[in-house]
Motif scaffolding. Structure first.
Motif, PDB file in Angstrom:
ATOM      1  N   GLU A 164       0.826  -1.211   0.000  1.00 17.03           N
ATOM      2  CA  GLU A 164       0.000   0.000   0.000  1.00 17.03           C
ATOM      3  C   GLU A 164       0.857   1.256   0.000  1.00 17.03           C
ATOM      4  OE1 GLU A 164      -3.179   0.291   2.728  1.00 17.03           O
ATOM      5  OE2 GLU A 164      -3.761  -1.821   2.536  1.00 17.03           O
ATOM      6  N   ALA A 165       1.916   1.217   0.809  1.00 18.11           N
ATOM      7  CA  ALA A 165       2.831   2.360   0.835  1.00 18.11           C
ATOM      8  C   ALA A 165       3.458   2.549  -0.534  1.00 18.11           C
ATOM      9  CB  ALA A 165       3.911   2.151   1.896  1.00 18.11           C
ATOM     10  N   VAL A 166       3.810   1.439  -1.172  1.00 24.07           N
ATOM     11  CA  VAL A 166       4.441   1.530  -2.499  1.00 24.07           C
ATOM     12  C   VAL A 166       3.497   2.176  -3.502  1.00 24.07           C
ATOM     13  CG1 VAL A 166       5.252   0.160  -4.458  1.00 24.07           C
ATOM     14  CG2 VAL A 166       6.050  -0.361  -2.145  1.00 24.07           C
ATOM     15  N   ALA A 167       2.225   1.826  -3.424  1.00 22.07           N
ATOM     16  CA  ALA A 167       1.249   2.425  -4.333  1.00 22.07           C
ATOM     17  C   ALA A 167       1.201   3.937  -4.137  1.00 22.07           C
ATOM     18  CB  ALA A 167      -0.128   1.808  -4.096  1.00 22.07           C
ATOM     19  N   GLY A 168       1.207   4.373  -2.884  1.00 19.82           N
ATOM     20  CA  GLY A 168       1.205   5.803  -2.611  1.00 19.82           C
ATOM     21  C   GLY A 168       2.488   6.461  -3.080  1.00 19.82           C
ATOM     22  N   PHE A 169       3.581   5.795  -2.848  1.00 20.40           N
ATOM     23  CA  PHE A 169       4.898   6.257  -3.283  1.00 20.40           C
ATOM     24  C   PHE A 169       4.881   6.560  -4.775  1.00 20.40           C
ATOM     25  CE2 PHE A 169       9.158   4.665  -4.813  1.00 20.40           C
ATOM     26  CZ  PHE A 169       9.930   5.680  -4.293  1.00 20.40           C
ATOM     27  N   ARG A 170       4.385   5.595  -5.544  1.00 15.15           N
ATOM     28  CA  ARG A 170       4.353   5.758  -6.994  1.00 15.15           C
ATOM     29  C   ARG A 170       3.421   6.905  -7.397  1.00 15.15           C
ATOM     30  NH1 ARG A 170       5.918   0.873  -9.791  1.00 15.15           N
ATOM     31  NH2 ARG A 170       4.972   1.874 -11.601  1.00 15.15           N
ATOM     32  N   GLN A 171       2.310   7.038  -6.706  1.00 15.16           N
ATOM     33  CA  GLN A 171       1.368   8.113  -7.032  1.00 15.16           C
ATOM     34  C   GLN A 171       2.008   9.484  -6.869  1.00 15.16           C
ATOM     35  OE1 GLN A 171      -2.690   8.347  -5.391  1.00 15.16           O
ATOM     36  NE2 GLN A 171      -2.591   6.134  -5.118  1.00 15.16           N
ATOM     37  N   VAL A 172       2.677   9.684  -5.732  1.00 14.30           N
ATOM     38  CA  VAL A 172       3.284  10.996  -5.488  1.00 14.30           C
ATOM     39  C   VAL A 172       4.408  11.245  -6.484  1.00 14.30           C
ATOM     40  CG1 VAL A 172       4.500  12.442  -3.833  1.00 14.30           C
ATOM     41  CG2 VAL A 172       2.658  10.956  -3.056  1.00 14.30           C
ATOM     42  N   LEU A 173       5.207  10.225  -6.762  1.00 12.00           N
ATOM     43  CA  LEU A 173       6.296  10.406  -7.727  1.00 12.00           C
ATOM     44  C   LEU A 173       5.751  10.830  -9.088  1.00 12.00           C
ATOM     45  CD1 LEU A 173       8.747   7.425  -7.034  1.00 12.00           C
ATOM     46  CD2 LEU A 173       8.965   9.807  -6.337  1.00 12.00           C
ATOM     47  N   GLU A 174       4.690  10.196  -9.501  1.00 12.59           N
ATOM     48  CA  GLU A 174       4.121  10.563 -10.806  1.00 12.59           C
ATOM     49  C   GLU A 174       3.603  11.989 -10.802  1.00 12.59           C
ATOM     50  OE1 GLU A 174       1.618   7.902 -12.971  1.00 12.59           O
ATOM     51  OE2 GLU A 174       2.510   6.109 -12.069  1.00 12.59           O
ATOM     52  N   ALA A 175       3.029  12.384  -9.674  1.00 12.60           N
ATOM     53  CA  ALA A 175       2.503  13.749  -9.579  1.00 12.60           C
ATOM     54  C   ALA A 175       3.626  14.777  -9.538  1.00 12.60           C
ATOM     55  CB  ALA A 175       1.623  13.890  -8.342  1.00 12.60           C
ATOM     56  N   LEU A 176       4.793  14.323  -9.144  1.00 10.73           N
ATOM     57  CA  LEU A 176       5.941  15.223  -9.020  1.00 10.73           C
ATOM     58  C   LEU A 176       6.623  15.468 -10.362  1.00 10.73           C
ATOM     59  CD1 LEU A 176       6.933  16.607  -6.522  1.00 10.73           C
ATOM     60  CD2 LEU A 176       8.278  14.592  -5.953  1.00 10.73           C
ATOM     61  N   MET A 177       6.403  14.583 -11.313  1.00  9.84           N
ATOM     62  CA  MET A 177       7.047  14.726 -12.621  1.00  9.84           C
ATOM     63  C   MET A 177       6.442  15.881 -13.407  1.00  9.84           C
ATOM     64  SD  MET A 177       7.071  10.740 -13.880  1.00  9.84           S
ATOM     65  CE  MET A 177       7.447   9.414 -12.699  1.00  9.84           C
ATOM     66  N   ASP A 178       7.246  16.452 -14.293  1.00  9.40           N
ATOM     67  CA  ASP A 178       6.696  17.354 -15.300  1.00  9.40           C
ATOM     68  C   ASP A 178       5.785  16.541 -16.212  1.00  9.40           C
ATOM     69  OD1 ASP A 178       7.819  19.760 -14.647  1.00  9.40           O
ATOM     70  OD2 ASP A 178       9.632  19.433 -15.820  1.00  9.40           O
ATOM     71  N   PRO A 179       4.773  17.166 -16.769  1.00  9.82           N
ATOM     72  CA  PRO A 179       3.869  16.441 -17.673  1.00  9.82           C
ATOM     73  C   PRO A 179       4.639  15.712 -18.786  1.00  9.82           C
ATOM     74  CG  PRO A 179       2.998  18.611 -17.217  1.00  9.82           C
ATOM     75  CD  PRO A 179       4.341  18.562 -16.573  1.00  9.82           C
ATOM     76  N   GLU A 180       5.633  16.394 -19.313  1.00  8.43           N
ATOM     77  CA  GLU A 180       6.431  15.781 -20.398  1.00  8.43           C
ATOM     78  C   GLU A 180       7.197  14.557 -19.902  1.00  8.43           C
ATOM     79  OE1 GLU A 180       9.252  16.510 -24.062  1.00  8.43           O
ATOM     80  OE2 GLU A 180       7.838  18.017 -23.318  1.00  8.43           O
ATOM     81  N   GLN A 181       7.803  14.699 -18.733  1.00  4.63           N
ATOM     82  CA  GLN A 181       8.525  13.574 -18.152  1.00  4.63           C
ATOM     83  C   GLN A 181       7.575  12.417 -17.865  1.00  4.63           C
ATOM     84  OE1 GLN A 181       9.802  15.934 -14.924  1.00  4.63           O
ATOM     85  NE2 GLN A 181      11.908  16.198 -15.681  1.00  4.63           N
ATOM     86  N   HIS A 182       6.365  12.775 -17.445  1.00  2.00           N
ATOM     87  CA  HIS A 182       5.398  11.735 -17.146  1.00  2.00           C
ATOM     88  C   HIS A 182       5.011  10.963 -18.403  1.00  2.00           C
ATOM     89  CE1 HIS A 182       1.434  10.016 -15.941  1.00  2.00           C
ATOM     90  NE2 HIS A 182       2.134   9.754 -14.852  1.00  2.00           N
ATOM     91  N   ARG A 183       4.896  11.676 -19.498  1.00  2.00           N
ATOM     92  CA  ARG A 183       4.577  11.010 -20.756  1.00  2.00           C
ATOM     93  C   ARG A 183       5.706  10.042 -21.137  1.00  2.00           C
ATOM     94  NH1 ARG A 183       4.230  15.604 -23.977  1.00  2.00           N
ATOM     95  NH2 ARG A 183       3.213  16.763 -22.298  1.00  2.00           N
TER      96      ARG A 183
END
Lengths: 165, 165
Positions: free
Chosen positions: B136-155
């Motif tokens: 569960e912590a890992v799922a949250g970890f990944r969520q925040v990391l994705e939100a932290l990326m620039d939109p371009e980096q996320h793509r």
DNA sequence: CTTGGAATGTCAACAAGCCTGACTTATTTT
DNA sequence: AAAATAAGTCAGGCTTGTTGACATTCCAAG
């Protein structure tokens, strides 16, 4: 151990999942540093100066040795950064009262102003990510980050939070 | 908005919480890079080489331009790294069939061997943290990391996962 | 068909940032 | 007095990043 033994609950530990996590950290770190880097471009300073300012602001009166262990760089490397910050009047270095060998570091009003701009930019970014992900995700985020630290780094991390919420 | 309006649910967005998150990222990133850095010490290469090897392994036949956008460095900077890897026989550069301006990058067996050692060390570290924190912590970890990326980096990040679990 | 712009990749020179090693100064501890 | 600690300095080097100039290839407009 076989797949049937471990069940679905350990699928988050597959190599592919770990690889995705590693890449997520990589891309997120780029976003993480982007905001303060923009602020720094308008100055003559770099990330090293930002880090020093951040931790001096975090614990005013911090000794040079403490800052060294926190940043994990060599004395020579930190000294160059610190020297310019002191020369430019952003940081003040005061001789220790009890132990005169020690130097305690403080931000001047100018130093505090720059630190505030840097920190504000980074917090803004962080706040947006936190808000988007939600409190539960943030809790998990923090858990994994703490588990990722070296034990020594974790101790340092915790010690910076004493007396704070 | 007042405290009574937002309630406890937004306390994770306070400046102090954000500051702690920023520091956690900083310290965790040190731990994150420590394992592969140890492997690199036994070689003549640095982090830049590691990153290039990682993403070439991730998507064999990748073009130089793609690698440039992923790494977020200038092509000159990447080129020096790539040149040594090619000269040392870790990476192979093949002229594009359709478009002869393009160079497609592949790992040689030697390159794949080093990449595997680096990746293995980093995954081991990551796996330990994941296991300690739980799914569960890992799922949250990944969520925040994705939100932290620039939109371009996320793509870019998402595009690397096509066809993978 | 050719010419000029855009894309891809390369080379050279230089700057920032961090590192190691050896050393000095001042102060405190043993 | 001798050893240890805290801070700072000098010299030199490595890695990674930058800017600027340039060669090659492709494609589309004239």
């Amino acid at each position: 151990m076989s797949d049937t033994q471990v069940g679905d609950s350990l699928l988050f530990l597959t190599d592919e999942q770990l690889r995705q996590g590693i890449e997520a950290v990589f891309f997120a770190y780029q976003g993480f540093t982007a905001a303060p880097d923009l602020v720094l471009e308008g100055t003559q300073y770099g990330r090293a100066h930002h880090r020093a300012l951040h931790f001096i602001a975090r614990a005013e009166g911090m000794k040079v040795t403490r800052l060294l262990t926190i940043l994990g760089v060599t004395k020579q490397s930190l000294n160059r950064v610190l020297r310019t910050l002191i020369e430019d009047g952003l940081v003040e270095s005061r001789v220790g009262r009890a132990d005169k060998r020690e130097r305690h570091l403080f931000l001047t009003p100018e130093g505090a102003a720059l630190e505030s701009r840097l920190s504000g930019a980074q917090r803004k970014r962080m706040r947006a990510a936190y808000r988007q992900a939600g409190p539960e995700a943030v809790a998990g985020f923090r858990q994994v980050l703490e588990a990722l630290m070296d034990p020594e780094q974790h101790r340092t991390y915790m010690s910076l939070r004493e007396g704070k919420s």
